[in-house]
Design a protein around this motif. Sequence first.
Motif, PDB file in Angstrom:
ATOM      1  N   PHE B 416       0.713  -0.920  -0.112  1.00 53.33           N
ATOM      2  CA  PHE B 416      -0.088   0.011  -0.094  1.00 53.33           C
ATOM      3  C   PHE B 416       0.758   1.318  -0.035  1.00 53.33           C
ATOM      4  O   PHE B 416       0.594   2.173  -0.768  1.00 53.33           O
ATOM      5  CB  PHE B 416      -0.873  -0.100   1.302  1.00 53.33           C
ATOM      6  CG  PHE B 416      -1.471   1.142   1.533  1.00 53.33           C
ATOM      7  CD1 PHE B 416      -2.493   1.857   0.531  1.00 53.33           C
ATOM      8  CD2 PHE B 416      -1.402   2.122   2.544  1.00 53.33           C
ATOM      9  CE1 PHE B 416      -3.139   3.132   0.824  1.00 53.33           C
ATOM     10  CE2 PHE B 416      -2.020   2.990   3.056  1.00 53.33           C
ATOM     11  CZ  PHE B 416      -2.913   3.730   2.057  1.00 53.33           C
ATOM     12  N   GLU B 420       1.193   3.916  -3.160  1.00 53.33           N
ATOM     13  CA  GLU B 420       0.704   5.312  -2.753  1.00 53.33           C
ATOM     14  C   GLU B 420       1.814   6.329  -3.146  1.00 53.33           C
ATOM     15  O   GLU B 420       1.612   7.290  -3.851  1.00 53.33           O
ATOM     16  CB  GLU B 420       0.346   5.383  -1.421  1.00 53.33           C
ATOM     17  CG  GLU B 420      -0.051   7.020  -0.999  1.00 53.33           C
ATOM     18  CD  GLU B 420      -0.632   7.123   0.623  1.00 53.33           C
ATOM     19  OE1 GLU B 420       0.272   6.335   1.378  1.00 53.33           O
ATOM     20  OE2 GLU B 420      -1.140   7.924   0.730  1.00 53.33           O
ATOM     21  N   PRO B 510       0.043  -0.351  12.747  1.00 57.78           N
ATOM     22  CA  PRO B 510       1.366  -0.049  12.269  1.00 57.78           C
ATOM     23  C   PRO B 510       1.961   1.270  12.476  1.00 57.78           C
ATOM     24  O   PRO B 510       2.982   1.573  12.199  1.00 57.78           O
ATOM     25  CB  PRO B 510       0.913  -0.027  10.467  1.00 57.78           C
ATOM     26  CG  PRO B 510      -0.619   0.476  10.776  1.00 57.78           C
ATOM     27  CD  PRO B 510      -1.314  -0.076  11.946  1.00 57.78           C
ATOM     28  N   LEU B 514       5.506   2.916  11.117  1.00 55.65           N
ATOM     29  CA  LEU B 514       5.283   3.953  10.515  1.00 55.65           C
ATOM     30  C   LEU B 514       6.058   5.217  11.087  1.00 55.65           C
ATOM     31  O   LEU B 514       6.857   5.995  10.493  1.00 55.65           O
ATOM     32  CB  LEU B 514       3.956   4.282  10.451  1.00 55.65           C
ATOM     33  CG  LEU B 514       3.038   3.474   9.473  1.00 55.65           C
ATOM     34  CD1 LEU B 514       1.603   4.170   9.468  1.00 55.65           C
ATOM     35  CD2 LEU B 514       3.715   3.821   8.010  1.00 55.65           C
TER      36      LEU B 514
ATOM     37  N   TRP D  68      -6.035   5.207  12.741  1.00 57.11           N
ATOM     38  CA  TRP D  68      -5.401   4.006  12.696  1.00 57.11           C
ATOM     39  C   TRP D  68      -4.158   3.995  12.229  1.00 57.11           C
ATOM     40  O   TRP D  68      -3.019   3.898  12.754  1.00 57.11           O
ATOM     41  CB  TRP D  68      -6.357   2.994  11.635  1.00 57.11           C
ATOM     42  CG  TRP D  68      -5.632   1.506  11.532  1.00 57.11           C
ATOM     43  CD1 TRP D  68      -4.922   1.052  12.859  1.00 57.11           C
ATOM     44  CD2 TRP D  68      -5.981   0.792  10.487  1.00 57.11           C
ATOM     45  NE1 TRP D  68      -4.946  -0.141  12.057  1.00 57.11           N
ATOM     46  CE2 TRP D  68      -5.273  -0.499  10.976  1.00 57.11           C
ATOM     47  CE3 TRP D  68      -6.407   0.769   9.464  1.00 57.11           C
ATOM     48  CZ2 TRP D  68      -5.249  -1.508   9.910  1.00 57.11           C
ATOM     49  CZ3 TRP D  68      -6.263  -0.287   8.314  1.00 57.11           C
ATOM     50  CH2 TRP D  68      -5.631  -1.334   8.745  1.00 57.11           C
ATOM     51  N   MET D  69      -3.791   4.261  10.882  1.00 56.87           N
ATOM     52  CA  MET D  69      -2.356   4.592  10.588  1.00 56.87           C
ATOM     53  C   MET D  69      -2.371   5.942  10.200  1.00 56.87           C
ATOM     54  O   MET D  69      -2.517   6.365   9.053  1.00 56.87           O
ATOM     55  CB  MET D  69      -2.173   3.762   9.149  1.00 56.87           C
ATOM     56  CG  MET D  69      -2.450   2.327   9.179  1.00 56.87           C
ATOM     57  SD  MET D  69      -2.037   1.630   7.568  1.00 56.87           S
ATOM     58  CE  MET D  69      -2.951   0.271   7.400  1.00 56.87           C
ATOM     59  N   LEU D  72      -0.500   7.694   7.282  1.00 54.09           N
ATOM     60  CA  LEU D  72      -0.954   7.445   6.199  1.00 54.09           C
ATOM     61  C   LEU D  72      -2.464   7.969   5.804  1.00 54.09           C
ATOM     62  O   LEU D  72      -2.973   7.858   4.825  1.00 54.09           O
ATOM     63  CB  LEU D  72      -0.982   5.876   5.869  1.00 54.09           C
ATOM     64  CG  LEU D  72       0.406   5.278   5.779  1.00 54.09           C
ATOM     65  CD1 LEU D  72       0.415   3.914   5.730  1.00 54.09           C
ATOM     66  CD2 LEU D  72       1.449   5.934   4.645  1.00 54.09           C
ATOM     67  N   VAL D  74      -5.135   7.034   7.284  1.00 58.01           N
ATOM     68  CA  VAL D  74      -6.098   5.916   7.353  1.00 58.01           C
ATOM     69  C   VAL D  74      -6.697   5.855   8.685  1.00 58.01           C
ATOM     70  O   VAL D  74      -6.099   5.915   9.628  1.00 58.01           O
ATOM     71  CB  VAL D  74      -5.280   4.420   7.071  1.00 58.01           C
ATOM     72  CG1 VAL D  74      -6.483   3.517   7.152  1.00 58.01           C
ATOM     73  CG2 VAL D  74      -4.758   4.559   5.877  1.00 58.01           C
ATOM     74  N   TRP D  76     -10.103   4.331  11.207  1.00 58.97           N
ATOM     75  CA  TRP D  76     -10.720   3.152  11.578  1.00 58.97           C
ATOM     76  C   TRP D  76     -12.321   4.064  11.601  1.00 58.97           C
ATOM     77  O   TRP D  76     -12.886   4.387  12.521  1.00 58.97           O
ATOM     78  CB  TRP D  76     -10.588   2.589  12.833  1.00 58.97           C
ATOM     79  CG  TRP D  76     -11.455   1.650  13.187  1.00 58.97           C
ATOM     80  CD1 TRP D  76     -12.576   1.654  14.310  1.00 58.97           C
ATOM     81  CD2 TRP D  76     -11.398   0.062  13.105  1.00 58.97           C
ATOM     82  NE1 TRP D  76     -13.130   0.613  14.533  1.00 58.97           N
ATOM     83  CE2 TRP D  76     -12.588  -0.399  13.709  1.00 58.97           C
ATOM     84  CE3 TRP D  76     -10.627  -0.550  12.090  1.00 58.97           C
ATOM     85  CZ2 TRP D  76     -12.714  -1.669  13.619  1.00 58.97           C
ATOM     86  CZ3 TRP D  76     -10.876  -1.899  11.943  1.00 58.97           C
ATOM     87  CH2 TRP D  76     -12.061  -2.664  12.751  1.00 58.97           C
ATOM     88  N   LEU D 132      -9.723   3.070   2.530  1.00 58.82           N
ATOM     89  CA  LEU D 132      -8.917   1.800   2.679  1.00 58.82           C
ATOM     90  C   LEU D 132      -9.210   0.731   3.677  1.00 58.82           C
ATOM     91  O   LEU D 132      -8.858  -0.374   3.330  1.00 58.82           O
ATOM     92  CB  LEU D 132      -7.595   2.481   3.061  1.00 58.82           C
ATOM     93  CG  LEU D 132      -6.175   1.427   2.779  1.00 58.82           C
ATOM     94  CD1 LEU D 132      -5.909   1.605   1.522  1.00 58.82           C
ATOM     95  CD2 LEU D 132      -5.224   1.651   3.870  1.00 58.82           C
TER      96      LEU D 132
END
Lengths: 100, 523, 420, 512, 152
Positions: B416, B420, B510, B514, D68-69, D72, D74, D76, D132
């Motif tokens: 992903f 991206e 993550p 990250l 969540w991420m 990025l 993203v 939830w 996502l």
Amino acid sequence: MIPVSWYLIVGALLFGLGAFGVLIRRNVLVMFMSIELMLNAVNLTFVSYARALNDVGGEVAVFFVLVVAAAEVVVGLGIIVALFRRRASVTIDDIARLKG
Amino acid sequence: MNVLLASIVSQTPIVLPRISYLTIGPALVLFGGALVVLLVSALLVRARRPELYRWLALVAVAGEIVVATAGLLHVDAHGASLAVAGALASDGFGFVVAIIVGAATLVALLIGPSFVQREHGGPEYAALSLIAASGAVVMGQANDLLVVFLGLEILSISLYVLVGFRVGDGVAREAALKYFLMGGFASAVLLYGIALIYGATGSTNLVRIEGFLAADHLIHNGVLLGGIALVLVGLGFKVAAAPFHAWSPDVYQGAPTSVTGFMAALAKIGAFAALVRVFDGALASQASLWGPLVAALAVASLAVGAFFALRQRDVKRMLAYSSINHAGFILLGVYAASAVGIRAALLYVGTYGILVVGSFGALSLAQWVRGLDEGLCSLDDLRGLAREHPAIAVTLAITLVAQAGAPFTTGFLAKFAVVEAVIAAGETWIAIVAMLSAAVAAAFYLRVVLALYGRDRESSVVPAIAGAQVEDGRSAVTQRPSPSERVAVATAWGGVVLSVGATIVLGVVPTLVLSLVGRAHIL
Amino acid sequence: MGADPLLVGHIGWIDVLIVVIKVVVAFAAMMVSVLLAIWVERKVISDMQNRIGPNRAGPFGLLQSLADGIKLFFKEDLIPERSDRFIFKLAPYLSLVPAFLTFTIVPIGGVVDLFGHRTELQVADPPIGILLLLAMSSISVYGVMLAGWSSGSKYPLIGSVRASAQMISYEAAMGLSIAAVVLVTGSLSTRDMVTGQLGTYLGFIPHWNLIRLGVIPFVIFIVAITAEVNRPPFDLVEAEQELVGGFHTEYSSIRFALFYLAEYLNTITMSAIMVTLFFGGPDGPDPHVLHWLWPIVWFLVKTSIFFVIYVWFRAALPRLRYDQLMDLGWKVLIPVSLLWLLVVAGMRASRVLGFVLLVLGLIAAGVLLRAIDVGRRRRGQSAPVLPDLMDASMLGPSPIPAMVEEGSTTAEEGDDDGRA
Amino acid sequence: MTLLDWLVAVPVIGALIVPMMALPREQAWLVRAFGIAMSIVELGIAVLLAVRFHIGAPGFQDTQDLRWMGALGVHWYLGADGISLVLVIMTAVLFVIAMAAIKGVTDVRAYVGWMLLLEAACMGSFVSLDLLLFFVFFELSLVPAYFLIADFGFLGSGRAAIKFFVYTFAGSALLLVGIIALVVIHDHQTGNLTFALPALEHTRLAASTSLLLFLAFTAAFAVKTPIFPFHTWSPDTYAKAPIPAVVIVAGVMAKLGSYGIVRFDLGLFPGTSRQLAWLMLTLAVAGILWGAIVAAGERHLGRLVGYSSLSHMGFIVLGIFAFSTEGLAGSVLQMVNHGIYTAAMFLLLGMIYDRSGTLDASRLGGLQRHAPVLAGAFTVVVMAQAGLPGLNGFVGEFLILVGTFVTHRWWAVVAVAGVVGSAAYLLWAYQRVFHRAPSEDRVVHDLQWREVALIAPLLAIIVFLGVYPRPVLSAIDPATSAIVARANRAPLPVASSTPTAVVSTLTPGVRP
Amino acid sequence: MSDIELERGAMAQYLPIGILLIIGVLFGAGSFLASGLLGPRRPHRAKAAPYECGIVPRVDPPERFPVRFYLVAMIFIIFDIEIVFLYPYAAAAGSLGTFGVIEVAGFAVVVFVAFAYLVSNGALDWVPRRRVRAHPPEVQRSLEAPARAGSR
């Protein structure tokens, strides 16, 4: 005085010769030596550039390359010897148990 | 002495470099660990103590991770800088790579010695692993093309030997020979590229090259282009990017299984760290020169990796092609040439590294319970494993599915991130190719999974001899394994579980990984 | 940094002429000295053995060597049928030429004026001086090795294998002990080494490297070069009882003579190098008459002494066994020279550091002794990794590599291959 | 935690517990009971959700939005509207039944575990509002589905499973690219890196970009649904997969595709959807006809239902792209209906297989004599599929056809042929299985109580929805109306002057 | 003074060496020539045969060097490389001071550890081993052969 570019051309030729040798020769030892030839061609190139640029860096590089080449020689010979203790051949075509 | 000659030698005072021990710390700890392992083995009459060496090495790796983390925190607090006379960069990227290398090595050390050194038992595996890891760390921190080369060679030469650890009927040595020849060739090509870049820019120092290229507009310098191309080819060989991948299937297939994972992880981490540093760092201003080349390599790797894998019957060979496919993905991150791209590439290579070690570890376990050594491993060797050893089958299946990019694993996260980055760089079509190749790749991961759970009698023609072998092996294993063997296998399980756990936990949560790669700024 | 002032800056024809004269004189001197050296050796040894030695050709048999040389010109030049002809012919050159070239870096005297040009009394003084010695000794390994290999015969092969193993083993020790000299000199030029040794301690102890470096590098060096030139007691290369003539068994006529010549040239050169490195070269008391001559005299005297010492070694010491030879080189000389080099370096930086290094070195020595002991004990348990150099099975009938042949012993197979 | 969180979490927790239930063989039923219990709990949550649902309120309800991420973008981000709700309930129902239908499985733990994981993935897909997150669930559903098909299916299921996985995975590959491209464009426009559906709906897209993104999204959904040329995996899968799994694959997972079309294609690219309606309608009609034709010639009942499914999913797509309120409402209703009657159909096929050991229509026959109840149930299901008034299939198809007829007359006309065709092949199949003289003289049991318990709820729903579809329709109406209204309001995209619209919109100066 | 001329000055130091090289080669060649002219030429098969103390050689001489030699060569390379690094250090030790000593000591430690490892593994032992032959190698081979064949 011989211009630096000549050394560079010789270096390139030697490198090409070495690369060619690795790619077309089937004797493992010859391939091995061809790799060494390539490394030495690089050394020549480094030294020539060092001369042209009037910079000691290129010459120092040769030291490191030499060391690495030596280490490669040691390991390479070790592997070849280990392999050919079982096989009498030094031809890469005979070393073909691994294929898909 | 002559005045003139005195001026020639010009006794200019040598400026002693300031050594930042924190920067070289990770590599130093690893290498020191290797020395300790060797020295200890030299002082013991009975040298076969695999567990002792393993734990010594693990301590070293743990120390390395601690030091690298300290370095990362230091960089966070005080900013990045050059160290050791500009040879190394003390920046987030380097330390993050060091941490990743440490993690992969940690897992590999838990797994590898259990199998490869089962009988040999000497210190070589542990020491070589540590040295290889130190090479990868150096590559991640290098701020000089020559240091990149040195790191690469430290890594590669150790790996040549590791690959040659004896298994089967000499296949490992054959693999080592092929790896060595191709690796040596690649090194020479890389080095020639370095020489040409040196000739074109007058320096091998990455920061200085960057400055030179920014200041002087040498757009159509053939020497520079040649140098860039050769460096790319050299590193392309190392990461097994198509069309320079020819060695990797043979080597993966022949190398001892648990070494293969380590090799795949470390070679990729190191070489990609170097690629990122050289291309996305020093040569960023020349992206128009190397961009198309990298893109071509990436697409070729994606395609070759996905399609050729479909035809393989040997699991390790198949995984070799899959790693080529992965290399294509990571190259995309490099290609994106942005902060996002670098992070994505690092994320991918890091998570892949840990995952692939676990993958091959699980495969080693599978081979072990089947009484096979760590040599070749055909699909038939794994058939029906799920019934006899469900735990191993599940673990292996998870790692494979994660490699395919299943959600809630790091495999998905990494794909992903890369996609991206590529799309953000405006290369939507390449992203599509990448994802389609991932879909094709999924097919062969599933073939392995299918074999594990194989009730598919239609294709499971098990040759009589192989069957007999399996029987033999099983009896050999079940015949009361020695306590040391039990410890070894338990440790290997620990490594595999660690890897799989990291894959899933980091895939679900993550944030940690990250934030880690988020700190990976290049100086 | 070394440099002959003659060859700095503009070089005219007269400079070239001077160079040619120097070279020719040096060449002639070398040839003559070889003749003399052989005579001296034979005479001294025969005296020690209660024999008379050569006494027919010329006064006291002085021309015996020349007669031998001329005789060899008239002998048939054989080339064995199984030999590799090109390499067989090339090998003598690889032995001879390095022997000549090594001598060029030896400072014979001080600086003199010739035809109004200042020049050093040494054939050449390149800035990398002593590296030439290392380079040439490496090349001469090729001469020996290729000679034996190209003969296509078993004794030469074994001889050459032994020789090259021995030579490279001792080359490391030699290099390390020279490094100590380089360390105190701060230069690679032999001329600088000599000038660095001028002067005295307390007015009477010469400021020679022998003393400055604490004798140990000298001891190592003399042992190492004795082995390096294959002189007794390290002459296993041509151990007649086992190997006939060693690597030059198949050589006859003048080809043989050239090997012989190279050997003596090397012996003389190494004596001279030893004088240069550790005994101040041409340094010595200067009575202030014939200013240019005395250094040469001192140099010749010192060199001759060392040559005689070699001869004395030959007469007095029994030949070593091969394993003793290699053990001495690897397990004693190399570690000691490395340690000593570090101690010297440390001492030069600061006394404390030097002593710290010395203590560490002694600890390391303990570790090494333990390792040697471990190695010995492990041999009792399992076989070494690789087969023996002295193993006669390498003479086996098959054309396949000797290493495969070696594998026929069970122990090795068991250790390395046979554990399936 | 909201109800939606629980909706996803409960089956996951169950799936984590199951592997730990290492019980002796005799107590394996406990695992199954556990699975059923978990799915009933899940159904309870779904019902609770429905009870607490504000019928008629626009927008998403019961939303949950957590980072969540973070880096990025993203989240939830869960939420349900009427469409989600009805699909969630249908899913919950079908999973209870599928779980209960497990039979003759050696490794019950794996089976139940995978089923629960699959349920979580399906539920997650239906309630995700983060693109996502949706994609992740959408993908995740493949993994358990793969294992269910490969490990527990009929002979050759392995290959079918791989085919299934790779086809759908390839489609989703494009979806991922599309999602990311959309997010990147949105990020460039607003500086807000987010995957949230409501935010992304306001992205301004150039015509060509929009077109490409639409195609990328649709590719994934078309494979999953399946829409006509992308359907080739489905007959194989339906024929080889184990019956409970195929209940889910055909009943629930196919709806992921059509749900995706409604939610994302229409939501994100309303103009382009309208512009490309002709294409989608054509494909839908082609699917309807092709499915009907092939099904008519198919002897294997599993494959037959596969093709009939293609045909019926064609109707759903037809309704979606009709861009009328009736059409879309009919489609959503039909998703539920199709889920129910396909599930019932496969259950019945499973029962037939249990009795005769084959699903080859030519080797079956005369079952009616021994198993009248089975035949009766089969009849009801077949009639529902054929669109008999009074049964649920009728309502959906009728609404779809009406809706389509209003806006796209000719496609509707052709599609009617499909209705006729489906009645024909279904009845033919029924006749072959139940009416002919039995090929072998074999005593066949009629339905046992357990089987009745399985099939009866589905039959009840079939009849109930056929008679009284209002609850469903009123639940979905606000959502469908809003979607249709928005789509019809959206301007048709006009081709921009620059041909490299994609690149230029995507990368303002990133790369020359 | 420009660098090129300085360079020439440094290279000129090698002039005598070059001349001596030529003389040396010429001397060798001249000797061979003279020997060829002066020496007799009476070839015979026995003379051309490899020397075996008068015994007629029955086996071909080995073509390659034994493994042990490679081992020595490999170990030597390691030390040679160490020397390669020590010389620049030694030449510049004055200006490197304590720092240099410590670095070189670190370097030496690495080499030393490798050396100790080699020694402890008997890589540098040359004493002929006693041959312990538990069973003939042929038997062993045949025992393990089926297992190997069967592993694939």
